[in-house]
Write an enzyme that holds these catalytic residues in place. Sequence first.
Site, PDB file in Angstrom:
ATOM      1  N   THR A 123       0.845  -1.191   0.000  1.00  0.00           N
ATOM      2  CA  THR A 123       0.000   0.000   0.000  1.00  0.00           C
ATOM      3  C   THR A 123       0.884   1.247   0.000  1.00  0.00           C
ATOM      4  OG1 THR A 123      -1.637  -1.180   1.324  1.00  0.00           O
ATOM      5  CG2 THR A 123      -1.840   1.202   1.257  1.00  0.00           C
ATOM      6  N   GLY A 124       0.394   2.310  -0.611  1.00  0.00           N
ATOM      7  CA  GLY A 124       1.079   3.596  -0.514  1.00  0.00           C
ATOM      8  C   GLY A 124       1.430   4.188  -1.863  1.00  0.00           C
ATOM      9  N   SER A 125       2.030   5.371  -1.814  1.00  0.00           N
ATOM     10  CA  SER A 125       2.286   6.124  -3.042  1.00  0.00           C
ATOM     11  C   SER A 125       3.336   5.457  -3.922  1.00  0.00           C
ATOM     12  CB  SER A 125       2.729   7.549  -2.691  1.00  0.00           C
ATOM     13  OG  SER A 125       3.850   7.536  -1.823  1.00  0.00           O
ATOM     14  N   THR A 126       4.355   4.837  -3.338  1.00  0.00           N
ATOM     15  CA  THR A 126       5.374   4.164  -4.133  1.00  0.00           C
ATOM     16  C   THR A 126       4.805   2.889  -4.750  1.00  0.00           C
ATOM     17  OG1 THR A 126       7.034   5.019  -2.599  1.00  0.00           O
ATOM     18  CG2 THR A 126       7.758   3.344  -4.147  1.00  0.00           C
TER      19      THR A 126
ATOM     20  N   GLU B  12      -0.388  -5.868   5.701  1.00  0.00           N
ATOM     21  CA  GLU B  12       0.952  -5.871   5.115  1.00  0.00           C
ATOM     22  C   GLU B  12       1.849  -6.891   5.814  1.00  0.00           C
ATOM     23  OE1 GLU B  12       1.000  -1.169   3.693  1.00  0.00           O
ATOM     24  OE2 GLU B  12       1.935  -1.749   5.595  1.00  0.00           O
TER      25      GLU B  12
ATOM     26  N   LYS C   8       6.480   0.669   9.180  1.00  0.00           N
ATOM     27  CA  LYS C   8       5.413   0.766   8.196  1.00  0.00           C
ATOM     28  C   LYS C   8       4.102   1.063   8.921  1.00  0.00           C
ATOM     29  CE  LYS C   8       5.125  -2.466   5.139  1.00  0.00           C
ATOM     30  NZ  LYS C   8       4.735  -1.401   4.182  1.00  0.00           N
ATOM     31  N   GLY C   9       3.123   1.518   8.176  1.00  0.00           N
ATOM     32  CA  GLY C   9       1.810   1.771   8.756  1.00  0.00           C
ATOM     33  C   GLY C   9       1.323   3.194   8.620  1.00  0.00           C
TER      34      GLY C   9
ATOM     35  N   ASP D 231       6.332  -3.908  -1.459  1.00  0.00           N
ATOM     36  CA  ASP D 231       5.701  -2.881  -0.630  1.00  0.00           C
ATOM     37  C   ASP D 231       6.703  -1.782  -0.321  1.00  0.00           C
ATOM     38  OD1 ASP D 231       3.758  -1.584   0.829  1.00  0.00           O
ATOM     39  OD2 ASP D 231       3.617  -3.090   2.425  1.00  0.00           O
ATOM     40  N   GLY D 232       6.197  -0.661   0.127  1.00  0.00           N
ATOM     41  CA  GLY D 232       7.034   0.464   0.520  1.00  0.00           C
ATOM     42  C   GLY D 232       7.300   0.440   2.012  1.00  0.00           C
TER      43      GLY D 232
END
Length: 213
Positions: free
Chosen positions: A27-30, A102, A93-94, A80-81
Amino acid sequence: MSSQEKRLAGEAAIRYVEKGAIIGVGTGSTVAFFIDALADLRDQIQGAVSSSEQSTAQLKKYGIPVLDLNATGPLNIYIDGADECDPQRRLIKGGGAALTREKIIAEASAKFVCIIDSNKRVDVLGTFPLPIEVIPMARSLIGREIVKRGGQPVWRDGVTTDNGNWIIDVHGWQIADPIALEKDLNQLPGVVSVGLFARRPADVVLIGDRLMD
């Protein structure tokens, strides 16, 4: 530069995708850049196991099947980022509140490829507040336990995880022994998951399109 590095990292992670594989997707922008790149390979993979509703929506938009981890069994690869990464590839993370799913997918995967920009690289974890997912009724209890351990708990008010729980962000920790802290926090009743990925760190870290030394 940060956005460019994120895009490069997302695209570079494609080289770890094998034909016919089921891909664990974070999850996330990257990761969003990675999913954009994965769209070109959608006919060459079986599908993806997603860690969040946000990523699920993006995967489905590209026609990539989203599969249930209970049905797929172990995965070969998870992409994942991270919010922070130390020299031992241990992570915080989180930031996107998806840490529990994740962590589950990372544990189920043979290889965890973490994609970050250079701003996420640190010598000691803790500058980014540590997210902890908690059962709602345990919020105050966990907050008091964090204070005993020298942390400053802040409830991420207004945020509910995809699992229906709450997030406490812990400020003020310099985490010299993330494995020990992860283990300690996991024992507290009401903690669902801790945003330390130390016991199971990343196997590979890409900063932009290059491997972290």
